[in-house]
Design an enzyme around this catalytic site. Structure first.
Site, PDB file in Angstrom:
ATOM      1  N   LEU A  65       0.841  -1.197   0.000  1.00  0.00           N
ATOM      2  CA  LEU A  65       0.000   0.000   0.000  1.00  0.00           C
ATOM      3  C   LEU A  65       0.878   1.249   0.000  1.00  0.00           C
ATOM      4  O   LEU A  65       2.111   1.153   0.002  1.00  0.00           O
ATOM      5  CB  LEU A  65      -0.941  -0.026   1.208  1.00  0.00           C
ATOM      6  CG  LEU A  65      -1.773  -1.316   1.358  1.00  0.00           C
ATOM      7  CD1 LEU A  65      -2.642  -1.257   2.601  1.00  0.00           C
ATOM      8  CD2 LEU A  65      -2.616  -1.592   0.127  1.00  0.00           C
ATOM      9  N   LYS A 171      15.255   0.739   3.433  1.00  0.00           N
ATOM     10  CA  LYS A 171      14.560   1.231   2.238  1.00  0.00           C
ATOM     11  C   LYS A 171      14.505   2.765   2.236  1.00  0.00           C
ATOM     12  O   LYS A 171      14.754   3.415   1.222  1.00  0.00           O
ATOM     13  CB  LYS A 171      13.146   0.648   2.189  1.00  0.00           C
ATOM     14  CG  LYS A 171      12.240   1.210   1.107  1.00  0.00           C
ATOM     15  CD  LYS A 171      12.676   0.820  -0.295  1.00  0.00           C
ATOM     16  CE  LYS A 171      11.785   1.484  -1.341  1.00  0.00           C
ATOM     17  NZ  LYS A 171      12.197   1.185  -2.712  1.00  0.00           N
ATOM     18  N   LYS A 240       7.439  10.928   0.459  1.00  0.00           N
ATOM     19  CA  LYS A 240       7.072  10.206   1.690  1.00  0.00           C
ATOM     20  C   LYS A 240       8.275   9.426   2.232  1.00  0.00           C
ATOM     21  O   LYS A 240       8.563   9.444   3.425  1.00  0.00           O
ATOM     22  CB  LYS A 240       5.894   9.285   1.347  1.00  0.00           C
ATOM     23  CG  LYS A 240       5.466   8.256   2.349  1.00  0.00           C
ATOM     24  CD  LYS A 240       5.976   6.850   2.096  1.00  0.00           C
ATOM     25  CE  LYS A 240       5.687   6.226   0.768  1.00  0.00           C
ATOM     26  NZ  LYS A 240       6.199   4.891   0.574  1.00  0.00           N
TER      27      LYS A 240
HETATM   28  P1  NDP Z   1       0.260   3.196  -6.142  1.00  0.00           P
HETATM   29  O1  NDP Z   1      -0.126   4.575  -5.751  1.00  0.00           O
HETATM   30  O2  NDP Z   1       0.266   2.819  -7.574  1.00  0.00           O
HETATM   31  O3  NDP Z   1      -0.706   2.147  -5.385  1.00  0.00           O
HETATM   32  C1  NDP Z   1      -1.035   2.309  -4.034  1.00  0.00           C
HETATM   33  C2  NDP Z   1      -1.888   1.136  -3.573  1.00  0.00           C
HETATM   34  O4  NDP Z   1      -2.306   1.384  -2.221  1.00  0.00           O
HETATM   35  C3  NDP Z   1      -3.175   0.961  -4.392  1.00  0.00           C
HETATM   36  O5  NDP Z   1      -3.516  -0.395  -4.444  1.00  0.00           O
HETATM   37  C4  NDP Z   1      -4.183   1.757  -3.552  1.00  0.00           C
HETATM   38  O6  NDP Z   1      -5.524   1.386  -3.775  1.00  0.00           O
HETATM   39  C5  NDP Z   1      -3.744   1.357  -2.172  1.00  0.00           C
HETATM   40  N1  NDP Z   1      -4.236   2.275  -1.147  1.00  0.00           N
HETATM   41  C6  NDP Z   1      -3.916   3.583  -0.995  1.00  0.00           C
HETATM   42  N2  NDP Z   1      -4.558   4.096   0.080  1.00  0.00           N
HETATM   43  C7  NDP Z   1      -5.282   3.084   0.609  1.00  0.00           C
HETATM   44  C8  NDP Z   1      -6.159   2.990   1.726  1.00  0.00           C
HETATM   45  N3  NDP Z   1      -6.409   4.035   2.528  1.00  0.00           N
HETATM   46  N4  NDP Z   1      -6.734   1.805   1.972  1.00  0.00           N
HETATM   47  C9  NDP Z   1      -6.496   0.730   1.198  1.00  0.00           C
HETATM   48  N5  NDP Z   1      -5.685   0.750   0.115  1.00  0.00           N
HETATM   49  C10 NDP Z   1      -5.086   1.927  -0.166  1.00  0.00           C
HETATM   50  O7  NDP Z   1       1.662   2.929  -5.459  1.00  0.00           O
HETATM   51  P2  NDP Z   1       2.802   1.896  -5.888  1.00  0.00           P
HETATM   52  O8  NDP Z   1       2.187   0.590  -6.250  1.00  0.00           O
HETATM   53  O9  NDP Z   1       3.723   2.559  -6.817  1.00  0.00           O
HETATM   54  O10 NDP Z   1       3.579   1.765  -4.488  1.00  0.00           O
HETATM   55  C11 NDP Z   1       3.147   0.901  -3.442  1.00  0.00           C
HETATM   56  C12 NDP Z   1       4.245   0.863  -2.393  1.00  0.00           C
HETATM   57  O11 NDP Z   1       5.437   0.334  -2.996  1.00  0.00           O
HETATM   58  C13 NDP Z   1       4.611   2.254  -1.847  1.00  0.00           C
HETATM   59  O12 NDP Z   1       4.959   2.162  -0.499  1.00  0.00           O
HETATM   60  C14 NDP Z   1       5.834   2.642  -2.693  1.00  0.00           C
HETATM   61  O13 NDP Z   1       6.641   3.593  -2.017  1.00  0.00           O
HETATM   62  C15 NDP Z   1       6.495   1.288  -2.889  1.00  0.00           C
HETATM   63  N6  NDP Z   1       7.366   1.150  -4.071  1.00  0.00           N
HETATM   64  C16 NDP Z   1       6.926   1.518  -5.319  1.00  0.00           C
HETATM   65  C17 NDP Z   1       7.761   1.380  -6.427  1.00  0.00           C
HETATM   66  C18 NDP Z   1       7.360   1.742  -7.830  1.00  0.00           C
HETATM   67  O14 NDP Z   1       8.234   1.696  -8.727  1.00  0.00           O
HETATM   68  N7  NDP Z   1       6.103   2.105  -8.103  1.00  0.00           N
HETATM   69  C19 NDP Z   1       9.140   0.871  -6.255  1.00  0.00           C
HETATM   70  C20 NDP Z   1       9.455   0.433  -4.921  1.00  0.00           C
HETATM   71  C21 NDP Z   1       8.608   0.599  -3.875  1.00  0.00           C
HETATM   72  P3  NDP Z   1      -6.402   2.109  -4.936  1.00  0.00           P
HETATM   73  O15 NDP Z   1      -6.100   1.335  -6.178  1.00  0.00           O
HETATM   74  O16 NDP Z   1      -7.792   1.972  -4.462  1.00  0.00           O
HETATM   75  O17 NDP Z   1      -5.954   3.544  -5.009  1.00  0.00           O
END
Ligand code: NDP
Length: 295
Positions: A65, A171, A240
Site C-alpha cells: 500500500l 529502504k 514520503k
Molecule cells: P500506487 O499509488 O500505484 O498504489 C497504491 C496502492 O495502495 C493501491 O492499491 C491503492 O488502492 C492502495 N491504497 C492507498 N490508500 C489506501 C487505503 N487508505 N486503503 C487501502 N488501500 C489503499 O503505489 P505503488 O504501487 O507505486 O507503491 C506501493 C508501495 O510500494 C509504496 O509504499 C511505494 O513507495 C512502494 N514502491 C513503489 C515502487 C514503484 O516503482 N512504483 C518501487 C518500490 C517501492 P487504490 O487502487 O484503491 O488507489
C-alpha cells in the site's frame, strides 16, 4: 499454499502476478475493486470483497500500500486483516513503510498469534515484472525463511536487515540516496547544458567516471534525455520515503543535512509537479529554475 495479496497498485500488481501460479492459491483485494476484478480476470485469481475475506485461511498475506498508515488502517478496520487472520499466518508488508508503525502493526498481529515482517522492495515496476526485485526484510529470521517461497517469486536478492522495522529503515535511506542522486545529477547536467555541453556526452563521461549512479546510468538516459518521463513511481511516494529517512535520522540524533535538504526540495517539487508526477519529473523543476533543458 494459500496467499492473499492486498494492494494492486503500480508495483503491487506485477508482484502479485508472480503468485498467480498453480503452486499458490491466490486471492486479491484492492480498495478500488475494479482493479482487483481486472487483475483476477487476467491472472485467474480469486477476488475478495474485504481484507478480512481475503486473508481468511491464508498462510501468507502480502500488503503493498501507499505507506504504513494505510497498512495500519487495513489491518485494524472493522472488516480488516485482524478480523480474518489465522493464528499461524505471516503478514509480509512490502509497503515502503516507517519502522515505528511497522513495530505497532507487528504487535497487533502478534496478539492474534500470527507473525509480521516488513519487506519493502526496490527495482521498480520493471524489476517487479521481471521478478528481480531486491527485498529488504525486518523480522524474525525463521519467519523470513518461512516467507522465502513467496518472496522469491518477485525477488532476486532477499536480505534480512534486522528486527521488525529494519527493512523499512534501509529502504528509506536507499530512497534518500535515490533522491539526492536525481537532484544532484539534474543540477550538474543543467549547469553543463548552459555551458553548451550536451547531456548525452556529459553522461557518457560521468558513467565512465566516479560520479556515476543509477540516476546517471539509467534514469537520465532512459527517461530524461528522450523526454519520455514515464510515470512508474510517484514523486509523492519518494517524498514520503525521504520524510521517513529524515525522521529516522532525527530520532537517531545523527547528522542528516543532505537528507533534510532532499526532503525540502522534493516537497517543493511535489507542490509544483503535482500528485501524479513521476519521481524523475523533479528534473523539470531544476530545468525551470535553471532556465535550460537537460538535453
Ligand atoms: P500506487 O499509488 O500505484 O498504489 C497504491 C496502492 O495502495 C493501491 O492499491 C491503492 O488502492 C492502495 N491504497 C492507498 N490508500 C489506501 C487505503 N487508505 N486503503 C487501502 N488501500 C489503499 O503505489 P505503488 O504501487 O507505486 O507503491 C506501493 C508501495 O510500494 C509504496 O509504499 C511505494 O513507495 C512502494 N514502491 C513503489 C515502487 C514503484 O516503482 N512504483 C518501487 C518500490 C517501492 P487504490 O487502487 O484503491 O488507489
Amino acid at each position: 499454499m494459500r496467499v492473499a495479496f492486498l494492494g494492486l497498485g503500480a508495483i503491487g500488481a506485477p508482484m502479485a502476478a508472480h503468485l498467480a501460479k498453480p503452486s499458490f492459491e491466490l486471492t486479491v483485494w484492492n480498495r478500488t475493486s475494479a482493479k482487483a476484478r481486472t487483475f483476477a480476470s487476467r491472472h485467474g485469481s480469486a477476488v475478495a470483497a474485504t481484507p478480512a475475506e481475503a486473508v481468511r485461511g491464508a498462510e501468507f498475506i502480502v500488503t503493498c500500500l501507499t505507506s504504513s498508515a494505510q497498512v495500519h488502517e487495513v489491518v485494524t478496520s472493522a472488516d480488516g486483516i485482524l478480523a480474518g487472520i489465522d493464528g499461524n499466518a505471516v503478514l509480509v508488508d512490502c509497503t515502503s513503510g516507517d519502522p515505528a508503525t511497522s513495530r505497532e502493526i507487528a504487535a497487533l498481529i502478534a496478539n492474534r498469534g500470527a507473525s509480521f515482517i516488513d519487506a519493502p522492495v526496490s527495482g521498480g515496476v520493471k524489476g517487479a515484472g521481471a521478478g528481480t526485485l531486491t527485498v529488504m526484510c525486518g523480522g524474525d529470521a525463521a519467519i523470513i525463511d518461512r516467507a522465502r517461497p513467496v518472496l522469491e517469486t518477485f525477488g532476486k536478492k532477499i536480505v534480512r536487515c534486522g528486527d521488525v522495522g529494519a527493512g523499512d529503515a534501509v529502504k528509506a535511506m536507499n530512497q534518500a540516496l535515490l533522491a539526492i542522486h536525481i537532484w544532484s545529477t539534474g543540477e550538474c547536467l543543467a549547469s553543463l547544458s548552459r555551458l553548451g555541453v550536451e547531456a548525452r556526452i556529459a553522461l557518457d563521461v560521468i558513467n565512465g567516471s566516479s560520479g556515476r549512479s543509477n540516476a546517471s546510468e539509467n534514469l537520465f538516459p532512459e527517461r530524461v534525455l528522450d523526454r519520455s518521463f514515464p510515470r512508474t513511481f510517484k514523486l509523492a511516494l519518494l517524498e514520503k520515503d525521504i520524510a521517513i529517512a529524515s525522521r529516522i535520522a532525527e530520532d537517531a540524533h545523527t547528522p542528516a543535512d543532505f537528507i533534510q535538504l532532499a526532503a525540502r526540495l522534493f516537497s517543493e517539487a511535489r507542490a509544483i509537479v503535482g500528485e501524479d508526477a513521476d519521481h524523475v519529473e523533479a528534473v523539470r523543476v531544476i530545468e525551470e529554475r535553471a532556465g535550460v533543458k537537460v538535453s
